[in-house]
Design a protein around this motif. Structure first.
Motif, mmCIF file in Angstrom:
data_model
loop_
_atom_site.group_PDB
_atom_site.id
_atom_site.type_symbol
_atom_site.label_atom_id
_atom_site.label_comp_id
_atom_site.label_asym_id
_atom_site.label_seq_id
_atom_site.Cartn_x
_atom_site.Cartn_y
_atom_site.Cartn_z
ATOM 1 N N CYS A 35 52.345 22.414 77.182
ATOM 2 C CA CYS A 35 52.848 22.104 78.522
ATOM 3 C C CYS A 35 52.093 20.916 79.107
ATOM 4 C CB CYS A 35 52.726 23.324 79.437
ATOM 5 S SG CYS A 35 53.833 24.682 78.965
ATOM 6 N N MET A 87 60.841 18.490 75.694
ATOM 7 C CA MET A 87 61.556 19.444 76.549
ATOM 8 C C MET A 87 62.413 20.402 75.723
ATOM 9 S SD MET A 87 62.825 17.422 79.903
ATOM 10 C CE MET A 87 61.682 16.614 81.004
ATOM 11 N N THR A 88 63.023 19.902 74.662
ATOM 12 C CA THR A 88 63.842 20.746 73.805
ATOM 13 C C THR A 88 62.988 21.851 73.177
ATOM 14 O OG1 THR A 88 65.317 18.902 73.341
ATOM 15 C CG2 THR A 88 65.392 20.755 71.816
ATOM 16 N N ASN A 90 59.961 22.982 74.263
ATOM 17 C CA ASN A 90 59.131 23.770 75.175
ATOM 18 C C ASN A 90 59.822 24.168 76.469
ATOM 19 O OD1 ASN A 90 56.454 23.580 73.712
ATOM 20 N ND2 ASN A 90 57.047 21.434 73.848
ATOM 21 N N LYS A 91 61.121 23.989 76.529
ATOM 22 C CA LYS A 91 61.867 24.253 77.763
ATOM 23 C C LYS A 91 61.638 25.667 78.287
ATOM 24 C CE LYS A 91 66.619 24.111 79.400
ATOM 25 N NZ LYS A 91 66.655 25.478 79.831
ATOM 26 N N ASP A 92 61.756 26.645 77.415
ATOM 27 C CA ASP A 92 61.607 28.039 77.853
ATOM 28 C C ASP A 92 60.156 28.387 78.163
ATOM 29 O OD1 ASP A 92 64.335 28.475 77.614
ATOM 30 O OD2 ASP A 92 64.164 29.031 75.504
ATOM 31 N N ILE A 96 61.008 24.914 82.189
ATOM 32 C CA ILE A 96 61.645 23.694 82.681
ATOM 33 C C ILE A 96 63.067 24.059 83.105
ATOM 34 C CG2 ILE A 96 62.404 21.376 82.061
ATOM 35 C CD1 ILE A 96 60.137 21.435 79.940
ATOM 36 N N ASP A 98 67.000 23.925 83.877
ATOM 37 C CA ASP A 98 68.101 23.267 83.168
ATOM 38 C C ASP A 98 68.461 21.935 83.824
ATOM 39 O OD1 ASP A 98 68.284 25.307 81.322
ATOM 40 O OD2 ASP A 98 69.872 26.367 82.407
ATOM 41 N N PHE A 101 66.098 19.155 82.826
ATOM 42 C CA PHE A 101 66.361 18.733 81.447
ATOM 43 C C PHE A 101 67.619 17.868 81.375
ATOM 44 C CE2 PHE A 101 68.284 19.544 77.238
ATOM 45 C CZ PHE A 101 67.300 18.971 76.446
ATOM 46 N N THR A 105 67.743 13.887 80.366
ATOM 47 C CA THR A 105 68.553 13.453 79.226
ATOM 48 C C THR A 105 69.557 12.384 79.642
ATOM 49 O OG1 THR A 105 68.309 15.656 78.254
ATOM 50 C CG2 THR A 105 70.044 14.272 77.365
#
Length: 163
Positions: A35, A87-88, A90-92, A96, A98, A101, A105
């Protein structure tokens, strides 16, 4: 003998709990550092944004030097690639949203488009400068100047007499 064996088993069980707790703790630390990696990417992006503000004179200049813009947008695109990848992955874990993200993008795609345009303009500019230098060298050597009756001096001989 049974008594010693049960103490050994319970000691190993406790050691196993501590070892698994250490493994979970080290995994949590690894994710926390992951993170923090995202924060580094965002900080670099802010720095590049500040450089862009300086380059564009705070947004007051409509025209930018394509060569400088190409270099800056290339760095922004590389940062965006790293950001999207991070981000892809470690998003959960890093929670982060939605929307963040999606916005990142979308912005990254726009920067890639502008980068292509800036770098294409820089390449055209370099080609034009190269041609201008070649023409100047030819003019100095008498190439165009001799053929045009004086070159680019502003004089042109007009025939005299009846037309």
């Amino acid at each position: 003998m049974m008594h010693i064996r049960s103490h050994l088993l319970s000691a190993f069980a406790v050691a196993g709990l501590f070892m698994s707790a250490d493994a979970v703790d080290s995994a949590a630390r690894a994710q926390a550092s992951s993170c923090a990696d995202g924060q580094k990417i965002i900080a670099e992006r802010r720095s590049l944004g500040e450089q862009f503000q300086k380059l564009s004179n705070g947004g007051k200049d409509k025209k930018l030097d394509p060569r400088a813009a190409c270099g800056l947008f290339t760095k922004l695109a590389a940062n965006g690639d790293a950001g999207v990848k991070w981000m892809t992955e470690n998003k959960d874990w890093c929670q982060i949203p939605d929307k963040v993200f999606e916005d990142f993008t979308t912005e990254h795609k726009r920067i890639q488009t502008v980068k292509g345009q800036a770098c294409q303009a820089a390449a055209k500019m370099a080609e034009m400068e190269k041609r201008a230098k070649q023409q100047a060298q030819q003019a100095q050597q008498g190439g165009l100047a001799g053929k045009m009756g004086g070159g680019l001096t502003g004089t042109l001989s007009i025939p005299k007499g009846a037309l």
